[in-house]
Design an enzyme around this catalytic site. Structure first.
Site, mmCIF file in Angstrom:
data_model
loop_
_atom_site.group_PDB
_atom_site.id
_atom_site.type_symbol
_atom_site.label_atom_id
_atom_site.label_comp_id
_atom_site.label_asym_id
_atom_site.label_seq_id
_atom_site.Cartn_x
_atom_site.Cartn_y
_atom_site.Cartn_z
ATOM 1 N N ASP A 284 48.440 92.391 60.482
ATOM 2 C CA ASP A 284 48.237 93.596 61.002
ATOM 3 C C ASP A 284 49.535 94.517 61.071
ATOM 4 O O ASP A 284 49.287 95.641 61.099
ATOM 5 C CB ASP A 284 47.463 93.256 62.481
ATOM 6 C CG ASP A 284 48.231 92.641 63.296
ATOM 7 O OD1 ASP A 284 49.298 91.839 62.823
ATOM 8 O OD2 ASP A 284 47.531 92.054 64.293
ATOM 9 N N GLY B 143 54.715 87.370 56.388
ATOM 10 C CA GLY B 143 54.824 85.746 56.092
ATOM 11 C C GLY B 143 53.774 85.486 54.888
ATOM 12 O O GLY B 143 53.101 86.190 54.443
ATOM 13 N N ASP C 214 47.545 81.772 60.376
ATOM 14 C CA ASP C 214 47.138 82.126 61.359
ATOM 15 C C ASP C 214 45.814 82.337 61.863
ATOM 16 O O ASP C 214 45.136 81.916 62.810
ATOM 17 C CB ASP C 214 48.034 82.878 62.488
ATOM 18 C CG ASP C 214 49.669 82.498 62.489
ATOM 19 O OD1 ASP C 214 49.795 81.187 61.873
ATOM 20 O OD2 ASP C 214 50.481 82.940 62.915
ATOM 21 N N ARG D 131 55.533 59.240 68.580
ATOM 22 C CA ARG D 131 56.421 59.939 67.374
ATOM 23 C C ARG D 131 55.778 61.301 67.439
ATOM 24 O O ARG D 131 54.589 61.559 67.375
ATOM 25 C CB ARG D 131 56.366 59.262 66.055
ATOM 26 C CG ARG D 131 56.968 58.017 66.356
ATOM 27 C CD ARG D 131 58.392 58.003 66.183
ATOM 28 N NE ARG D 131 59.087 56.642 66.246
ATOM 29 C CZ ARG D 131 59.246 55.701 67.225
ATOM 30 N NH1 ARG D 131 58.639 56.118 68.370
ATOM 31 N NH2 ARG D 131 59.922 54.465 66.990
ATOM 32 N N ALA E 242 40.794 64.053 66.091
ATOM 33 C CA ALA E 242 42.164 63.926 67.266
ATOM 34 C C ALA E 242 41.693 63.609 68.380
ATOM 35 O O ALA E 242 40.369 63.687 68.746
ATOM 36 C CB ALA E 242 42.986 65.123 67.199
ATOM 37 N N GLU E 243 42.247 63.015 69.276
ATOM 38 C CA GLU E 243 41.687 62.603 70.788
ATOM 39 C C GLU E 243 42.255 63.601 71.841
ATOM 40 O O GLU E 243 41.806 63.625 72.778
ATOM 41 C CB GLU E 243 42.693 61.287 71.164
ATOM 42 C CG GLU E 243 41.802 59.909 70.563
ATOM 43 C CD GLU E 243 42.200 59.852 69.077
ATOM 44 O OE1 GLU E 243 41.109 59.539 68.531
ATOM 45 O OE2 GLU E 243 43.345 59.886 68.523
ATOM 46 N N ARG F 201 51.691 81.116 65.939
ATOM 47 C CA ARG F 201 52.274 81.672 67.105
ATOM 48 C C ARG F 201 51.788 82.009 68.537
ATOM 49 O O ARG F 201 52.166 81.674 69.299
ATOM 50 C CB ARG F 201 53.162 82.806 66.124
ATOM 51 C CG ARG F 201 54.275 83.450 67.309
ATOM 52 C CD ARG F 201 54.959 84.691 66.584
ATOM 53 N NE ARG F 201 53.761 85.439 65.954
ATOM 54 C CZ ARG F 201 54.041 86.586 65.167
ATOM 55 N NH1 ARG F 201 55.077 86.279 64.239
ATOM 56 N NH2 ARG F 201 53.074 87.274 64.508
ATOM 57 N N ARG G 103 60.233 91.464 55.377
ATOM 58 C CA ARG G 103 59.743 92.427 56.762
ATOM 59 C C ARG G 103 61.074 93.262 56.648
ATOM 60 O O ARG G 103 62.231 92.920 56.247
ATOM 61 C CB ARG G 103 59.822 91.491 57.933
ATOM 62 C CG ARG G 103 58.713 90.614 58.029
ATOM 63 C CD ARG G 103 58.716 89.693 59.374
ATOM 64 N NE ARG G 103 57.611 89.115 59.416
ATOM 65 C CZ ARG G 103 57.378 87.665 59.126
ATOM 66 N NH1 ARG G 103 58.415 87.196 58.390
ATOM 67 N NH2 ARG G 103 56.351 86.922 59.152
ATOM 68 N N MET H 232 51.398 75.343 62.921
ATOM 69 C CA MET H 232 52.014 76.691 63.280
ATOM 70 C C MET H 232 50.917 77.588 64.008
ATOM 71 O O MET H 232 49.659 76.972 63.799
ATOM 72 C CB MET H 232 52.158 77.260 61.801
ATOM 73 C CG MET H 232 53.598 76.654 61.007
ATOM 74 S SD MET H 232 53.971 77.681 59.560
ATOM 75 C CE MET H 232 55.028 78.848 60.354
ATOM 76 N N HIS I 265 56.787 74.939 57.840
ATOM 77 C CA HIS I 265 56.614 75.899 56.924
ATOM 78 C C HIS I 265 55.730 75.009 55.624
ATOM 79 O O HIS I 265 55.460 75.831 54.869
ATOM 80 C CB HIS I 265 57.747 76.640 56.574
ATOM 81 C CG HIS I 265 58.231 77.768 57.443
ATOM 82 N ND1 HIS I 265 58.876 77.675 58.503
ATOM 83 C CD2 HIS I 265 57.959 79.035 57.166
ATOM 84 C CE1 HIS I 265 59.174 78.610 59.107
ATOM 85 N NE2 HIS I 265 58.543 79.329 58.399
ATOM 86 N N THR J 273 47.124 85.660 56.298
ATOM 87 C CA THR J 273 47.980 85.095 57.074
ATOM 88 C C THR J 273 47.455 83.513 57.593
ATOM 89 O O THR J 273 46.172 83.531 57.707
ATOM 90 C CB THR J 273 48.286 85.871 58.483
ATOM 91 O OG1 THR J 273 48.756 84.888 59.459
ATOM 92 C CG2 THR J 273 46.841 86.363 58.889
ATOM 93 N N ASP K 193 44.591 85.159 62.484
ATOM 94 C CA ASP K 193 44.350 85.784 63.865
ATOM 95 C C ASP K 193 44.379 87.400 63.707
ATOM 96 O O ASP K 193 44.720 88.118 64.596
ATOM 97 C CB ASP K 193 45.735 85.586 64.657
ATOM 98 C CG ASP K 193 47.079 85.930 64.028
ATOM 99 O OD1 ASP K 193 47.141 86.403 62.858
ATOM 100 O OD2 ASP K 193 48.029 86.169 64.447
#
Length: 326
Positions: free
Chosen positions: A103, A11, A128, A249, A187-188, A172, A72, A170, A255, A126, A130
């Site tokens: 990774d 990505g 993420d 909503r 945020a709540e 995953r 990829r 995003m 992306h 990335t 992660d």
């Protein structure tokens, strides 16, 4: 002249182009010929490898995505295609690679090294965030700012109509983006795979808050909740409307989080990542390693270390969001 190539795999994310520019400029400064591998592993197999010039990277510091594109490749799992990729590198006398990716990309290059001895340094890139072993991956800060801007805008219209909004980020298998965004945007509710929650308890809290004057609700959810037996975005919309009784909503950011102008932090980190990666390869260090960023310092770790554990969000961050799930 010694040659080093750079490639992006998996990505894309903001910060890749600043890293590519710094790589090219710094290689020339070190009297090394930089090469660009286009289209990731696919381009490595197909031989789309070109010597870089200053013109190739002029004016890309502010651009999102990756100028040399990414991909990829299932073919890279087959030895014959890795051998083909190696022969392509030999044509340019390249035996060193800098790779920006995750990774999975690092594992692919690690196998490549075992097969043919090509040395490489991986730069974690990335949104993420992660990858185990590093506190920060390239592109995360820009993604968080994109989410922040979108969430702030959606909150504006939600407050105008006394609505709830569910923002899907995003992530995953990792709720980092959703977690940090929920905290930063006030945020709540925050629903991520890493935090246990009870909608009944959250619902009672929200009803009391609405009765006491709350006019709108912001709920941030990680996309990974779809695959981790958590409550999905649409289920949260239905719950807020039917159980809490507030018009709702959903906004799925998708992306858009990968694009946008890289932030100053991502540009600076990209430049540092690329510089240290080149220095590492020129030092004569053999094998493959990943450059990591922890406690404001850079270091190198092995691919085996990166793959030894699954990344976990720091408990201090999780603690900040626990009040949003009860």
């Amino acid at each position: 002249m010694m040659a080093i190539a750079i490639m992006t795999s998996g990505g894309d994310c903001a910060g890749m182009n600043p890293a590519i520019k710094q790589f090219v400029d710094y290689c020339f400064n070190r009297k090394v010929q930089p090469y660009l591998i286009y289209d990731g592993l696919k381009g490595l197999i197909d031989g789309d490898i070109r010597p870089a010039t200053y013109e190739d990277v002029a004016g890309i510091m502010h651009e999102g995505g990756t100028k040399i594109r990414s991909s990829r490749s299932k073919r890279f799992f087959e030895y014959k295609y890795r051998e083909q990729a190696y022969k392509n590198l030999q044509k340019h006398n390249i035996d060193k690679i800098v790779i920006l990716g995750g990774d999975g990309s690092f594992r692919a290059l690690n196998q490549f090294h075992k097969d043919f001895g090509v040395n490489f340094v991986g730069i974690p890139a990335t949104i993420d965030n992660d990858i185990f072993g590093t506190e920060y991956c390239l592109g995360v800060d820009t993604a968080l700012n994109v989410i922040r801007q979108a969430t702030d805008a959606v909150r504006d219209t939600s407050s105008s109509f006394k609505r709830a909004c569910v923002i899907e980020t995003m992530g995953r298998d990792c709720g980092y983006l959703a977690l940090v965004s929920a905290i930063a945007c006030g945020a709540e509710v925050c629903i991520i795979p890493e935090l246990d929650y009870d909608l009944n308890i959250i619902g009672e809290r929200l009803k009391k808050e609405i009765a006491n004057g709350r006019k709108y609700v912001v709920c941030v959810v990680a996309e990974g909740c779809h695959d981790n037996k958590c409550t999905s975005t649409q289920q949260l919309v239905d719950w807020l409307q039917n159980d809490i009784g507030i018009e709702t909503r959903a906004t799925i950011l998708g992306h858009v989080q990968r694009g946008g102008n890289p932030t100053v932090f991502d540009r600076l980190l990209a430049s540092q990542f690329a510089t240290f990666a080149v220095d590492r390869l020129l030092s004569g260090e053999k094998g493959g390693s990943v450059i990591v960023y922890n406690k404001s310092e850079f270091d190198f770790v092995s691919i085996e270390y990166v793959n030894s554990q699954k990344y976990k969000i720091k408990e201090e961050l999780l603690d900040l969001a626990r009040r949003l799930v009860n």
